[in-house]
Design an enzyme around this catalytic site. Structure first.
Site, PDB file in Angstrom:
ATOM      1  N   ASP A   7       0.865  -1.188   0.000  1.00 52.79           N
ATOM      2  CA  ASP A   7       0.000   0.000   0.000  1.00 52.79           C
ATOM      3  C   ASP A   7       0.902   1.238   0.000  1.00 52.79           C
ATOM      4  O   ASP A   7       2.138   1.120  -0.156  1.00 52.79           O
ATOM      5  CB  ASP A   7      -0.986  -0.033   1.187  1.00 52.79           C
ATOM      6  CG  ASP A   7      -0.314   0.230   2.536  1.00 52.79           C
ATOM      7  OD1 ASP A   7       0.942   0.299   2.583  1.00 52.79           O
ATOM      8  OD2 ASP A   7      -1.035   0.372   3.541  1.00 52.79           O
ATOM      9  N   CYS A  64       3.145  -3.153   4.052  1.00 54.39           N
ATOM     10  CA  CYS A  64       2.305  -2.009   4.420  1.00 54.39           C
ATOM     11  C   CYS A  64       3.016  -1.308   5.567  1.00 54.39           C
ATOM     12  O   CYS A  64       4.187  -1.598   5.836  1.00 54.39           O
ATOM     13  CB  CYS A  64       0.863  -2.421   4.736  1.00 54.39           C
ATOM     14  SG  CYS A  64       0.605  -3.402   6.214  1.00 54.39           S
ATOM     15  N   THR A  66       2.701  -1.417   8.881  1.00 57.30           N
ATOM     16  CA  THR A  66       3.100  -2.354   9.936  1.00 57.30           C
ATOM     17  C   THR A  66       3.393  -3.753   9.405  1.00 57.30           C
ATOM     18  O   THR A  66       4.000  -4.564  10.111  1.00 57.30           O
ATOM     19  CB  THR A  66       1.965  -2.500  10.960  1.00 57.30           C
ATOM     20  OG1 THR A  66       0.799  -2.957  10.244  1.00 57.30           O
ATOM     21  CG2 THR A  66       1.656  -1.193  11.663  1.00 57.30           C
ATOM     22  N   HIS A  97      10.564 -24.080   8.410  1.00 51.26           N
ATOM     23  CA  HIS A  97       9.528 -24.811   9.153  1.00 51.26           C
ATOM     24  C   HIS A  97       8.140 -24.689   8.538  1.00 51.26           C
ATOM     25  O   HIS A  97       7.371 -25.643   8.559  1.00 51.26           O
ATOM     26  CB  HIS A  97       9.447 -24.308  10.601  1.00 51.26           C
ATOM     27  CG  HIS A  97      10.673 -24.597  11.406  1.00 51.26           C
ATOM     28  ND1 HIS A  97      10.711 -24.478  12.784  1.00 51.26           N
ATOM     29  CD2 HIS A  97      11.917 -25.003  11.036  1.00 51.26           C
ATOM     30  CE1 HIS A  97      11.921 -24.788  13.224  1.00 51.26           C
ATOM     31  NE2 HIS A  97      12.677 -25.107  12.177  1.00 51.26           N
ATOM     32  N   HIS A 133       7.367 -31.094   9.733  1.00 52.71           N
ATOM     33  CA  HIS A 133       6.934 -29.773   9.256  1.00 52.71           C
ATOM     34  C   HIS A 133       5.872 -29.914   8.163  1.00 52.71           C
ATOM     35  O   HIS A 133       4.919 -29.131   8.101  1.00 52.71           O
ATOM     36  CB  HIS A 133       8.131 -28.968   8.766  1.00 52.71           C
ATOM     37  CG  HIS A 133       9.080 -28.605   9.875  1.00 52.71           C
ATOM     38  ND1 HIS A 133       8.646 -28.034  11.055  1.00 52.71           N
ATOM     39  CD2 HIS A 133      10.423 -28.759  10.009  1.00 52.71           C
ATOM     40  CE1 HIS A 133       9.674 -27.849  11.853  1.00 52.71           C
ATOM     41  NE2 HIS A 133      10.772 -28.278  11.249  1.00 52.71           N
TER      42      HIS A 133
HETATM   43  C1  RB5 Z   1      -1.914   2.778   6.478  1.00 54.16           C
HETATM   44  O1  RB5 Z   1      -1.956   3.980   7.155  1.00 54.16           O
HETATM   45  C2  RB5 Z   1      -1.682   1.632   7.460  1.00 54.16           C
HETATM   46  O2  RB5 Z   1      -2.826   1.428   8.215  1.00 54.16           O
HETATM   47  C3  RB5 Z   1      -1.293   0.375   6.723  1.00 54.16           C
HETATM   48  O3  RB5 Z   1      -0.150   0.621   5.963  1.00 54.16           O
HETATM   49  C4  RB5 Z   1      -0.978  -0.821   7.578  1.00 54.16           C
HETATM   50  O4  RB5 Z   1      -0.069  -0.512   8.594  1.00 54.16           O
HETATM   51  C5  RB5 Z   1      -2.138  -1.593   8.067  1.00 54.16           C
HETATM   52  O5  RB5 Z   1      -2.003  -2.636   8.711  1.00 54.16           O
END
Ligand code: RB5
Length: 142
Positions: A7, A64, A66, A97, A133
């Protein structure tokens, strides 16, 4: 063949990883997003996950902010084992694994240098093939 997607939060790191894949001589397709304009991570997590699940792509890389939202999304697609990794030990272990077929990264969590090392570790580590595994992976889908 590698499928890669992010994203807007992962866009900048995706560009770094693409440059790194090119240096490694890897074949890949960029499933977007193609700018830092705000967008929805499920659109790109699903696109990469479906491409890998189809068998056309062996490995996926998704990013993304996180790494959490996009990995949750990818793991909803049958046959996908997406692993969110913030260190090289986890990247190695999830290949050995779990035979993870998608690497998820959090661009706001790991720096570029570490992210590229994680990518290398993930791509260069084969599945162990151990019976225990295999058995556990089968139980994920059953
Ligand atoms: C975008 O602001 C953020 O929410 C997205 O990149 C991600 O971290 C969502 O899990």
């Amino acid at each position: 063949m590698i499928a890669i997607g992010s994203d807007h939060g992962g866009f900048s790191l995706k560009q770094e990883i693409i440059g790194h894949l090119e240096e490694r001589g890897e074949s890949f397709r960029d499933f977007g997003t193609y700018s830092e304009e705000s967008c929805d991570y499920p659109d790109f997590g699903k696109a990469v996950a479906r491409a890998v699940a189809s068998g056309e792509y062996q490995t996926g890389i998704i990013i993304c902010g996180t790494g959490i939202g996009i990995s949750i999304t990818a793991n909803k697609v049958p046959g996908i084992r997406a692993a969110l990794c913030g260190d090289c030990f986890s990247a190695e272990a999830t290949r050995l694994h779990n035979d993870a077929n998608i690497l998820a990264l959090g661009a706001r969590v790991v720096g570029t240098g570490l992210a590229l090392k994680i990518v290398d570790t993930f791509l260069d580590t084969p599945f162990s093939g151990d019976e225990r595994h295999r058995r556990r992976i089968e139980k994920i889908e059953s």
